[in-house]
Design an enzyme around this catalytic site. Structure first.
Site, short mmCIF file in Angstrom:
data_model
loop_
_atom_site.label_atom_id
_atom_site.label_comp_id
_atom_site.label_asym_id
_atom_site.label_seq_id
_atom_site.Cartn_x
_atom_site.Cartn_y
_atom_site.Cartn_z
N TYR A 103 0.86 -1.18 0.00
CA TYR A 103 0.00 0.00 0.00
C TYR A 103 0.89 1.22 0.00
O TYR A 103 1.85 1.29 0.78
CB TYR A 103 -0.88 -0.01 1.26
CG TYR A 103 -1.70 1.24 1.46
CD1 TYR A 103 -3.00 1.34 0.99
CD2 TYR A 103 -1.15 2.36 2.12
CE1 TYR A 103 -3.74 2.49 1.18
CE2 TYR A 103 -1.89 3.51 2.30
CZ TYR A 103 -3.18 3.57 1.83
OH TYR A 103 -3.92 4.71 2.01
N GLU A 133 -3.71 7.38 -3.85
CA GLU A 133 -3.57 6.13 -3.13
C GLU A 133 -3.42 4.98 -4.12
O GLU A 133 -4.26 4.83 -5.02
CB GLU A 133 -4.81 5.93 -2.27
CG GLU A 133 -4.83 4.67 -1.44
CD GLU A 133 -6.12 4.57 -0.63
OE1 GLU A 133 -6.07 4.80 0.58
OE2 GLU A 133 -7.18 4.30 -1.23
#
Lengths: 386, 288
Positions: free
Chosen positions: A100, A197
């Site tokens: 991530y 993101e």
């Protein structure tokens, strides 16, 4: 402005960051053609501006162009209660693990941060938003590490590399992920992003990093200086929300019987809470801002009065920037066209309040002179027979 | 003694020749606010309500010993104006402008902190110290001089609470709107610290709202305070995921809810009330 996945990936590709090969399809035939170009097998992904898509069936692995056509046809019928105008058809990427990586602006730290979690995927999003304690460079319970990007314009590439080295990366993977992290930072500055993101960031067996998804939120306030980029703001589907935006009002539609017009965000929320406490239901949140004009107020009252189910209206405003007489004129402009059984209660305090009250009373509005919002709510409740 | 806006403040108005700034400057002067000059590049030599207008902030500092500024410029010029104020050595900067890009707010905050200046805002109604004056938009009639400090994320709700206190003969030392954006210069906790150190302030009211983590962070300060704190948080009925006006007022999943803020403040020792009507009784009890 929240972009769609394919728009976000266009931005990444422009910065030289790796994304899967593929294309956007608006028809099943286009989806089949893209799958053919990719060698037959493909991943077909509904393009919707919200998360949780994978778990809800919005991502389909197709083994053939025919499969891709069928998947596209099904997804275009709509998904998760939202219309789907396009799908993204991409090559399947074999990854060794998923991480991530994100940049965001965080009010808690008063600045921008880079966030990295060695293990990404579907559960990390929950962890990110429920773990503000993880901010500040130490790992939170979620295992997310953060690097404050300070001063925001003076971060250097080696800082990103050192941060990821400290997170346990090394060798080619470190270099690849650091290049991604640096790229996200540069994109945040160039495009005034509040969130970029990558979840998941795929790490391949040969040590390459590739963005398997991309979520981009751009700052609406900075639209005037943003370079061109193929993402456009989606129009609200709700006609009342669309109309409110055109009028310059900040508005959220709810499902109740009391229309609310307030001159500030906090006052609007407080009014909603007090309406609920009195056993009534707010039909909306609406904020005019401080510079109320006659036209703005008339538009606001007309808007909430037009919502189905509204049986009473409360106008709760402070006159600080402009005179309240302008606000009163706006209410008066609309009063005559309202159904007789929809009472309007006005609490208006500030510049020239007495003149405004006299004007409103003369036209049948109910004026509450108190500073207590609950007095206005009680007055309206009585008028509505509640 | 008030906080931030005090007897020593000598303020300028940046963007004083604009339509809203002209009106607001008049009202600031009418209530006795210590405003000494204005600045608008290109308008040096003009006068607004008797105040001299200069082209650069540094000149106003040199001529009048200005140490504070209230900024009324369009959002696109807000960062530049705040930077000029910081670089000229001003100690208190009130950035009224709304719709300032969030990264510009970050830049302005960083610049002010690096030079030790206090930046309030952006997107703030400003602050008012009854008996001294105001730097901002507050409607004066709702305020009165006294022992209660109010700090709010929302302008209009600060007016509502101040009005109730005034009606109950509970005056205020200083009322500050920190601004409704996700990133602001002066944090809620820092205002609480200033109230704790202020000899005039005997009790503090926090007016919070959904979204962000300002209230949760401020709880650490509340826990260390000797003065009583009453807190009210608006937005109990706000739906998650929808922005309620302020750019910072949005519940993201379980973060930024009224419950999480109320719990943090309550555990830190604040008296948390669930409606504005309970603020005055809670304060009266605390001050008895």
């Amino acid at each position: 402005m929240t972009s769609l996945e394919h728009e976000g990936k266009t931005l990444l590709a422009r910065a030289g960051l790796a994304v899967p090969r593929g294309g956007v399809a608006f028809t099943p035939a286009q989806a089949g053609a893209i799958a053919t170009e990719l060698g037959g097998a493909a991943v077909v992904k509904a393009q919707v501006p919200f998360g949780g898509r994978g778990r809800a069936g919005g991502v389909v692995v197709a083994e053939s162009p025919d499969d891709a056509e069928k998947a596209c046809a099904r997804l275009l019928t709509g998904f998760g209660g939202s219309a789907v105008r396009a799908v993204l058809v991409e090559e399947k990427i074999a990854v060794e693990r998923e991480s991530y990586l994100a940049v965001t602006v965080d009010g808690g730290v008063g600045g921008a941060v880079l966030m990295f979690a060695p293990r990404g995927g579907v559960d990390v999003e929950e962890a990110v938003t429920s773990d503000p304690g993880g901010l500040g460079g130490s790992p939170g319970e979620s295992g997310i590490l953060t690097l404050p990007l300070v001063p925001v314009d003076r971060v250097r590439e080696h800082q990103v590399r050192s941060f990821l080295w400290g997170a346990g990366l090394g060798g080619k993977v470190l270099a690849e992920v650091a290049r991604f992290g640096w790229g996200l930072y540069r994109l945040m500055l160039e495009f005034d992003l509040t969130l970029l993101e990558i979840n998941p960031l795929g790490l391949t067996p040969d040590g390459r990093a590739i963005a398997l998804d991309a979520k981009v939120v751009a700052d609406d306030a900075a639209a005037y200086r943003r370079p061109a980029w193929p993402a456009r703001e989606s129009e609200p589907a709700d006609p009342w929300e669309l109309e409110a935006r055109k009028l310059g009002l900040r508005y959220v539609r709810l499902d109740g019987n009391v229309g609310i017009v307030a001159s500030g965000a906090g006052l609007g929320m407080c009014t909603m809470d007090l309406v609920r406490d009195r056993g009534l239901k707010p039909a909306n949140f609406l904020e005019t801002g401080g510079g109320i004009t006659r036209q703005l107020m008339a538009g606001a009252v007309r808007l909430v009065a037009g919502q189905p189910g509204v049986r009473g209206i409360i106008v709760n405003v402070y006159g600080g920037v402009n005179s309240l007489v302008a606000a009163a004129e706006g209410v008066v402009d609309v009063l005559g066209s309202l159904p007789g059984d929809v009472p309007v209660v006005v609490k208006a305090l500030g510049n020239e309040q007495e003149a405004a009250w006299a004007m409103l009373r003369a036209c049948g509005a109910h004026v509450v002179e108190s500073v207590h919002t609950e007095a206005a709510v009680d007055c309206l409740a009585d008028l509505m027979g509640g | 003694m008030a906080v931030f806006l005090t007897q020593d403040t000598r303020a300028i108005v940046q963007g004083i020749t604009g339509r809203v700034a002209r009106v607001q400057t008049r009202w600031m002067l009418e209530c006795g606010s210590p405003v000494v000059a204005g600045v608008t590049p290109g308008k040096g030599g003009d006068r607004v309500h008797g105040l001299p207008v200069h082209d650069v902030v540094a000149e106003a500092v040199e001529k009048y010993g200005a140490n504070a500024s209230v900024i009324f410029v369009p959002a696109a010029r807000a960062l530049a104006a705040a930077e000029e104020a910081v670089d000229a050595g001003l100690r208190l900067i009130v950035l009224i402008s709304e719709n300032v890009p969030i990264l510009d707010a970050v830049r302005a905050r960083e610049r002010a902190r690096a030079k030790g200046a206090t930046l309030i805002g952006p997107n703030t109604p400003g602050l008012m110290s009854p008996g001294i004056g105001k730097l901002g938009l507050m409607p004066v009639s709702l305020f009165s001089l006294g022992p209660v400090g109010i700090v709010s994320r929302s302008g209009t709700l600060a007016y509502e609470v101040a009005g109730r206190l005034t009606e109950a003969r509970l005056g205020q030392s200083t009322v500050i709107g920190i601004g409704g954006d996700p990133v602001v210069g002066l944090d809620l906790g820092e205002v609480l610290g200033a109230f704790e150190d202020d000899s005039q302030t005997e009790a503090v009211v926090i007016v919070g709202e959904i979204g962000g983590v300002q209230e949760e962070m401020a709880a650490r300060v509340v826990a260390a305070m000797a003065k009583p704190v009453v807190a009210y948080v608006a937005g109990r009925t706000a739906p998650p995921g929808r922005r309620m006006g302020h750019a910072g007022a949005i519940i993201a999943r379980d973060r930024g809810t009224v419950e999480s803020k109320a719990r943090a403040l309550s555990e830190a020792g604040a008296r948390v009330v669930s409606s504005p009507a309970e603020i005055v009784p809670a304060l009266a009890a605390a001050l008895r």
